[in-house]
Scaffold this active site. Structure first.
Site, PDB file in Angstrom:
ATOM      1  N   ASP A 200       0.820  -1.344  -0.112  1.00  0.00           N
ATOM      2  CA  ASP A 200       0.232  -0.126  -0.032  1.00  0.00           C
ATOM      3  C   ASP A 200       0.897   1.135  -0.047  1.00  0.00           C
ATOM      4  OD1 ASP A 200      -2.230   1.928   0.558  1.00  0.00           O
ATOM      5  OD2 ASP A 200      -3.312   0.318   0.959  1.00  0.00           O
ATOM      6  N   ASP A 227       3.616   2.787  -4.823  1.00  0.00           N
ATOM      7  CA  ASP A 227       2.551   3.114  -5.728  1.00  0.00           C
ATOM      8  C   ASP A 227       2.230   1.981  -6.692  1.00  0.00           C
ATOM      9  OD1 ASP A 227       1.048   3.970  -7.994  1.00  0.00           O
ATOM     10  OD2 ASP A 227       1.433   6.157  -7.145  1.00  0.00           O
ATOM     11  N   PHE A 228       0.846   1.306  -6.669  1.00  0.00           N
ATOM     12  CA  PHE A 228       0.797   0.072  -7.536  1.00  0.00           C
ATOM     13  C   PHE A 228       0.822   0.497  -9.037  1.00  0.00           C
ATOM     14  CE2 PHE A 228      -3.516   0.155  -5.393  1.00  0.00           C
ATOM     15  CZ  PHE A 228      -4.305   0.866  -6.295  1.00  0.00           C
ATOM     16  N   HIS A 246     -12.935  -1.274  -8.530  1.00  0.00           N
ATOM     17  CA  HIS A 246     -13.917  -0.363  -8.474  1.00  0.00           C
ATOM     18  C   HIS A 246     -13.582   1.240  -8.088  1.00  0.00           C
ATOM     19  CE1 HIS A 246     -15.580  -0.254  -3.900  1.00  0.00           C
ATOM     20  NE2 HIS A 246     -14.111  -0.297  -4.059  1.00  0.00           N
TER      21      HIS A 246
HETATM   22  C1  LIG Z   1     -10.653   1.179  -1.002  1.00  0.00           C
HETATM   23  S1  LIG Z   1      -9.261   0.785  -0.186  1.00  0.00           S
HETATM   24  C2  LIG Z   1      -8.979  -0.914   0.054  1.00  0.00           C
HETATM   25  C3  LIG Z   1      -8.129  -1.450   1.241  1.00  0.00           C
HETATM   26  C4  LIG Z   1      -8.285  -2.991   1.367  1.00  0.00           C
HETATM   27  N1  LIG Z   1      -7.862  -3.643   0.363  1.00  0.00           N
HETATM   28  C5  LIG Z   1      -9.773  -3.718   1.740  1.00  0.00           C
HETATM   29  O1  LIG Z   1     -10.253  -4.240   0.996  1.00  0.00           O
HETATM   30  O2  LIG Z   1      -9.976  -3.302   3.061  1.00  0.00           O
HETATM   31  C6  LIG Z   1      -8.053   0.978  -1.431  1.00  0.00           C
HETATM   32  C7  LIG Z   1      -6.636   1.109  -0.860  1.00  0.00           C
HETATM   33  O3  LIG Z   1      -5.917   1.250  -1.779  1.00  0.00           O
HETATM   34  C8  LIG Z   1      -4.689   1.933  -1.595  1.00  0.00           C
HETATM   35  N2  LIG Z   1      -4.118   2.808  -2.839  1.00  0.00           N
HETATM   36  C9  LIG Z   1      -4.724   3.657  -3.375  1.00  0.00           C
HETATM   37  N3  LIG Z   1      -3.944   4.143  -4.463  1.00  0.00           N
HETATM   38  C10 LIG Z   1      -2.772   3.352  -4.420  1.00  0.00           C
HETATM   39  C11 LIG Z   1      -1.664   3.314  -5.102  1.00  0.00           C
HETATM   40  N4  LIG Z   1      -1.562   4.247  -6.190  1.00  0.00           N
HETATM   41  N5  LIG Z   1      -0.817   2.556  -4.691  1.00  0.00           N
HETATM   42  C12 LIG Z   1      -1.114   1.496  -3.626  1.00  0.00           C
HETATM   43  N6  LIG Z   1      -1.963   1.387  -2.978  1.00  0.00           N
HETATM   44  C13 LIG Z   1      -2.967   2.433  -3.220  1.00  0.00           C
HETATM   45  C14 LIG Z   1      -5.264   2.777  -0.622  1.00  0.00           C
HETATM   46  O4  LIG Z   1      -4.246   3.498   0.433  1.00  0.00           O
HETATM   47  C15 LIG Z   1      -6.329   1.788  -0.009  1.00  0.00           C
HETATM   48  O5  LIG Z   1      -5.743   1.250   1.243  1.00  0.00           O
END
Ligand SMILES: C[S@@+](CC[C@H](N)C(=O)[O-])C[C@H]1O[C@@H](n2cnc3c(N)ncnc32)[C@H](O)[C@@H]1O
Length: 340
Positions: A200, A227-228, A246
């Site tokens: 994350d 950053d993914f 989503h």
């Molecule tokens: C909607 S949350 C889902 C969290 C977790 N997977 C869950 O189901 O509880 C989306 C996650 O994606 C992470 N995220 C958003 N953009 C990201 C990026 N560019 N690189 C890595 N993580 C990212 C956010 O920090 C967040 O923890």
């Protein structure tokens, strides 16, 4: 989608719909005022409760009785107390089961829905942000609410993810966008032979560390700050994307699935969890409403059907997709495989 029977609603039903925000605001304002936490200390008369909450006499009694009428409070003679669900999930002094973050975020989303028409006209969200995760540059309180909300929702579906996949075939997984590690922790607790990486954004790490230490899984679940979109995903037998696709537009979803295909070892699998829209688009589990939520607070996000996901899986190279409805009734777990 071919044909859909008229579901039918009478005039009373339409009038009730027009005011169905009453219930939502009764609940959210009762939480904001601390009604359920105050009654967690013991039953109280209307006057005692009003004093505890420092309310003006004018609306207090109507407010308390309205909360009785929607089943959140119970009145026995002169005394009010929490109903069983309120006692278990709306009292801040029971932090393990408290729905706080979910309610906080519901309160934030509420005013956005008043401008749904605007988003439907323009296709733009009602928040002044480039993408939803700019929440992380906001106040600490809002970030905590977001983590709490995600964990509350994820705790409900995590046991199903631990069961639906045949984890005995695999040794490792990466939870991509795994937040504070709630899902990864649940899976390794059920399958102690697994090693997990929670990937994350770097700023999440202190919150992740606290969670895995509390849950006693720090040896099995490690954190990778990345950053993914801009960095390659780490290699593993299984990659999980839970509540991730989503959030993004269709091209970005394809990018993430292509990257997941690169990272999954041959013979491994990708697991996707989201509130998927059912093929009849009948709004099972409010997936269509959740999709409109994404319209209101993200530039490109939406819910999608398992059929659409299968197309993206196939484009990335994954085969043998299958879908499993999660016990909470509103989420779907999809699994697809990378050929050996
Ligand atoms: C909607 S949350 C889902 C969290 C977790 N997977 C869950 O189901 O509880 C989306 C996650 O994606 C992470 N995220 C958003 N953009 C990201 C990026 N560019 N690189 C890595 N993580 C990212 C956010 O920090 C967040 O923890």
């Amino acid at each position: 989608m071919e044909w859909s029977a008229e579901r039918g609603v009478d005039l009373g039903g339409v009038m009730a719909m027009a005011r169905s925000f009453y219930q939502s605001q009764l609940l959210l304002n009762a939480v904001k005022l601390g009604v359920f936490t105050a009654l967690g200390e013991g039953p109280a008369s209307a006057e005692q409760l009003r004093e505890r909450l420092e309310l003006h006499p004018r609306g207090a009694r109507d407010f308390f009785d309205a909360l009785v009428s929607i089943g959140l409070l119970v009145r026995d003679g002169e005394l009010y107390s929490n109903g069983s669900t309120a006692a278990n999930h709306l009292d801040k002094n029971k932090p393990q089961a408290y729905l706080g973050g979910f309610l906080g975020l519901s309160g934030d989303i509420y005013p956005l829905w008043a401008n749904l028409a605007e988003s439907l006209k323009t296709g733009n969200p009602q928040v002044n942000k480039d993408h939803i995760f700019e929440i992380y540059s906001g106040p600490e309180q809002q970030q905590r609410e977001f983590f709490d909300t995600m964990s509350t929702v994820t705790r409900m579906s995590a046991p199903d993810v631990a069961k639906a996949v045949d984890w005995s075939r695999y040794k490792s997984f990466v939870d991509v966008g795994g937040s504070i590690g709630t899902l990864a922790a649940t899976i390794v607790q059920a399958h102690p032979h697994l090693q997990a990486t929670c990937l994350d954004l770097p700023l999440i790490e202190p919150h992740f560390t606290r969670t895995v230490n509390e849950l006693g899984v720090a040896e099995q679940v490690t954190f990778q700050g990345a950053d993914f979109f801009n960095e390659p995903l780490p290699e593993a037998d299984v990659l999980i994307l839970a509540h991730i696709l989503h959030d993004w537009d269709i091209e970005q979803r394809r990018t993430l699935l292509n990257k997941a295909f690169e990272a999954v070892r041959p013979g491994g699998a990708v697991v996707v969890l989201d509130t998927m829209i059912d093929d009849e688009r009948s709004d099972r589990g409010h997936a269509l409403l959740m999709s409109l939520d994404m319209l209101l607070f993200s530039p490109g996000g939406s819910e999608y059907t398992f059929g659409e996901l299968c197309v993206w899986f196939a484009e990335a190279g994954f085969v043998r997709p299958s879908a499993h409805l999660i016990a909470n009734g509103f989420e779907c777990l999809a699994i697809a495989h990378k050929p050996a």
